[in-house]
Design a protein around this motif. Structure first.
Motif, short mmCIF file in Angstrom:
data_model
loop_
_atom_site.label_atom_id
_atom_site.label_comp_id
_atom_site.label_asym_id
_atom_site.label_seq_id
_atom_site.Cartn_x
_atom_site.Cartn_y
_atom_site.Cartn_z
N PRO A 2 -4.42 53.51 30.00
CA PRO A 2 -4.91 53.82 28.64
C PRO A 2 -5.13 52.52 27.84
N ALA A 3 -5.72 52.71 26.68
CA ALA A 3 -5.90 51.55 25.77
C ALA A 3 -4.52 51.10 25.25
N TYR A 4 -4.37 49.78 25.09
CA TYR A 4 -3.08 49.23 24.64
C TYR A 4 -2.91 49.54 23.15
N SER A 5 -1.84 50.24 22.82
CA SER A 5 -1.68 50.74 21.45
C SER A 5 -1.36 49.60 20.46
N ARG A 6 -0.75 48.50 20.94
CA ARG A 6 -0.37 47.42 20.04
C ARG A 6 -1.35 46.25 20.06
N PHE A 7 -2.57 46.50 20.57
CA PHE A 7 -3.53 45.39 20.74
C PHE A 7 -3.90 44.76 19.39
N ALA A 28 -1.48 55.82 38.52
CA ALA A 28 -2.03 56.09 39.86
C ALA A 28 -3.15 55.12 40.22
N CYS A 29 -4.04 54.88 39.25
CA CYS A 29 -5.17 53.99 39.53
C CYS A 29 -5.55 53.26 38.25
N LEU A 30 -6.49 52.31 38.38
CA LEU A 30 -6.88 51.47 37.24
C LEU A 30 -7.61 52.29 36.18
N HIS A 55 4.39 40.62 36.43
CA HIS A 55 4.39 41.86 37.22
C HIS A 55 4.69 43.07 36.35
N GLU A 56 5.51 42.87 35.28
CA GLU A 56 5.90 44.03 34.48
C GLU A 56 4.73 44.62 33.71
N GLU A 57 3.64 43.84 33.54
CA GLU A 57 2.48 44.34 32.81
C GLU A 57 1.44 44.96 33.74
N SER A 58 1.72 45.00 35.01
CA SER A 58 0.78 45.61 35.97
C SER A 58 0.74 47.12 35.78
N TYR A 59 -0.43 47.73 36.15
CA TYR A 59 -0.50 49.20 36.06
C TYR A 59 0.28 49.84 37.21
N ASN A 60 0.60 49.03 38.22
CA ASN A 60 1.40 49.55 39.33
C ASN A 60 2.51 48.54 39.62
N PRO A 61 3.51 48.42 38.71
CA PRO A 61 4.53 47.38 38.89
C PRO A 61 5.49 47.74 40.01
#
Length: 700
Positions: free
Chosen positions: A307-312, A301-303, A263-269
């Motif tokens: 943003p792009a994941y900076s540590r990918f 706010a929405c999907l 859940h902590e990685e959700s865009y709306n946790p």
């Protein structure tokens, strides 16, 4: 002048001159007499007939090179006059002459004697300090003489040590001379005609070629082998058994799967996953390896706004490193049955007989019973208590036959092991009393009294550390026979196996008189130790050999009484030894300690315990061996008496078998004290125990 010199020259010197002239001719291309190449061959008559023909020949032939010859002859004349000793033995090891007074032979064949060398190292050192030319003096191995190097020779040595050329004037960078010109000449270097054999076919080569042709016909040699263009690959696991435990497919370890997003990685946790300002600051201050999450949860706010994941890229790279750098190894789990770890010991039923039940209780003492001892016949038992009484019991009926009052709390009692003597040693305070209880055979009791009364005092009375006195009056009627007054309180008494010697322990750390040995027949006391190492706890005589065991707080020392020396020092590995017993065979010792341990020593094996038993919960007070059965027993403050089977084998290669067989209970703990003394019956597998509850109990 030249002819005068020639008269004095030897054949060797003239041949040296001619050799030198020949070298000069070669080096400087001098003409004249050197036109002939075979110089020594043509001038040999000069050497052989120097007196007559030589003068004329030399005078006629040296005219053109007279200047050179003059120089040479002057040099040779000087060298003849000041010629040093030449050793003519050649290139041999000079060690061959080390046992001879001479070191070789000179040109005349006479011995060259070694110079006298009588310098020792001190003279050599003084010479080194005082002689300014010591550093440039070397010894000639061929003649044994000391030679002082000149400045030119020292300079030559230095140049050679530095890797330079010996000649100072030599130029190593001078231009090279082409011996053969690069131009093609019309004349060859050698004009020798070719050999005839270079035009004739060789028979040896014909034979070799014939052998090769025959080998090709027979198929032994293949002249043209086709080249293999296809590359070869090797299968490393071709010969591997697929059914083996370490088979290739069985040992395949898949890579660990990545953790699934939560859940902590959700865009709306959920709100509970979002960090407060304080938590965010604490997260930023933490080291990356200590953080619970590698990122900060965010609410968007929405999907589309994610943003792009900076540590990918960074995490992908770390994952790749983990996959190929992680040493994955399969742990072979060993399934062990816990019962297999327990040593295989025989069942107690197979080790009978040993005491199992409480049969009799000997009641009568009003205070704790510190010590008990049994007669060698096994019919009578003596006990000493803090109520200042010594009681004699009949073993089979638990009936008190006699009570003897003494002047203090009894610390120890010991029945004489000799069947022909009826004596009991009782220790209280600083006194040891030898009692004749008058039990059993009247003849033995009478013989004991006669033995004591037949003593005659010696003419010379020596000073003894203990006062001997004969009991009289009321004490004699109670059974007192001898009274021994010691300087301090006696803690333990023990008899020698023959029954004549009695050892007493007087624990006093500041005194050298901690152990005394009394001889009853001669009424003599001796202090065996001039100095005691530590506080003595208990002592014991060896049952067979003339050894004496002394137990201090941590060590047991074994002394040889005949040689009067220390034989062994046993380390008990416990804090405080309380008691000690020696096996009837004499090769094993057990020690009880106040830190709940019982240590078994095998004297033939080591000075450290063979086995340490921790069966009791509290301090051990007493230990004992049985005389005939393979049993030993220990009594403790926890109120238990533990009987163990201890079989000692005659085979030295077989270790003793130690098996606990029975825990005997019956004593009640009084004032934190339980069982104070234990002893075995001399013939039956019975054990007696005395406790702080004022009772003596018999287990059969």
């Amino acid at each position: 002048m030249e002819y005068a010199v020639l008269d004095k020259l030897s054949n060797y010197t003239i041949s040296s001159i001619l050799s030198a002239l020949y070298v000069l001719k070669k080096k400087f291309h001098i003409g004249g007499i050197f036109a002939d190449t075979d110089i020594l061959g043509s001038y040999w008559p000069i050497i052989s007939a120097k007196r007559y023909i030589g003068r004329a020949l030399l005078a006629s032939t040296l005219s053109s090179d007279l200047a050179i010859c003059k120089s040479l002859l002057i040099f040779i004349t000087f060298s003849v006059r000041s010629q040093d000793i030449r050793n003519t033995v050649g290139n041999i090891p000079m060690e061959w002459y080390k046992d001879y007074p001479h070191i070789g032979y000179d040109l005349e064949g006479k011995k060259i004697f070694k110079p006298i060398r009588n310098k020792d190292e001190l003279d050599e050192f003084l010479d080194k300090m005082e002689n300014p030319d010591y550093w440039r003096t070397v010894q000639d191995k061929m003649t044994g003489a000391d030679i002082r190097l000149s400045d030119e020779q020292v300079d030559l040595v230095h140049r050679l040590q530095q890797g330079k050329f010996g000649d100072v004037n030599f130029n190593e960078y001078e231009p090279a001379i082409d011996f053969f010109s690069n131009e093609v000449m019309i004349h060859p270097v050698t004009n020798r005609p070719q050999d005839k054999r270079s035009f004739i076919p060789s028979l040896i080569e014909k034979e070799k070629v014939g052998k090769l042709v025959h080998a090709i016909k027979m198929g032994w040699i293949k002249p043209h082998r086709p080249k293999e263009t296809t590359p070869q690959y090797y299968d490393l696991w071709a010969k591997e058994d697929p059914n083996s435990i370490l088979g290739r497919h069985k040992m395949h370890i898949p890579a660990p799967k990545m953790k699934l997003p939560g859940h902590e990685e959700s865009y709306n946790p959920p709100p509970e996953y979002l960090m407060s300002e304080e938590e965010r600051l604490a997260w930023e201050q933490q080291d990356p390896e200590y953080r619970k999450l590698s990122f900060l949860p965010q609410k968007l706010a929405c999907l589309r706004a994610v943003p792009a994941y900076s540590r990918f890229i960074h995490e992908r790279f770390e994952r790749c490193l983990d996959l190929y750098l992680c040493p994955r190894q399969r742990k072979m789990r060993v399934n062990v049955n816990p019962e297999d770890l327990i040593p295989k010991l025989p069942k107690p039923k197979d080790l009978q007989p040993f005491p199992t039940t409480q049969s009799l209780v000997y009641r009568g003492h009003s205070s704790l019973v510190r010590s008990i001892s049994i007669s060698p016949s096994g019919q009578w038992l003596v006990s000493g208590s803090d109520d200042c009484t010594v009681r004699f019991w009949e073993v089979s009926t638990a009936r008190c036959l006699k009570t003897v009052e003494v002047g203090g709390a009894v610390k120890g009692v010991a029945w004489n092991p000799n069947l022909s003597i009826c004596l009991v040693a009782v220790s209280y305070d600083d006194t040891v009393v030898l009692l004749n209880p008058g039990l059993g055979d009247r003849l033995v009791c009478t013989a004991t009294d006669q033995l004591i009364s037949s003593y005659e005092e010696p003419e010379e009375v020596k000073d003894q550390p203990v006062q001997w006195a004969v009991a009289e009056g009321e004490g004699h009627e109670q059974g007192h026979r001898l009274i021994l007054k010691h300087p301090k309180a006696v803690r333990q008494v023990t008899w020698h196996g023959k029954g004549d010697y009695l050892a007493c322990v007087i624990p006093d750390n500041g005194s050298s008189l901690q152990v005394v040995i009394h001889q009853v027949s001669k009424r003599r006391t001796q202090n065996p130790f001039r100095k005691n190492k530590g506080l003595v706890q208990c002592v014991s005589f060896h049952p067979i050999r003339p050894y004496f065991f002394v137990a201090t707080q941590r060590y047991v020392r074994v002394y040889n009484l005949i040689k009067q020396e220390l034989t062994k020092k046993l380390m008990a590995n416990c804090k405080w030894i309380s008691s000690m017993a020696i096996h009837p065979g004499g090769d094993n010792v057990i020690c009880g300690s106040y830190d709940c341990r019982l240590a078994w020593f095998d004297l033939d094996l080591s000075t450290k315990p063979y086995k340490v038993l921790r069966q009791h919960k509290k301090a051990l007070r007493s230990v004992a061996y049985h005389r005939h059965y393979p049993l030993f027993v220990s009594g403790s403050d926890d109120g238990n008496v533990i009987v163990c089977h201890g079989m000692v084998y005659n085979d030295l290669l077989q270790n003793p078998l130690i098996v606990p067989v029975k825990v005997l209970k019956g004593h009640t703990i009084t004032h934190d004290l339980g069982v104070l003394d234990v002893t075995f019956h001399p013939t039956q597998p019975w054990v007696f125990s005395s406790g702080a509850d004022g009772t003596v109990r018999l287990f059969t």
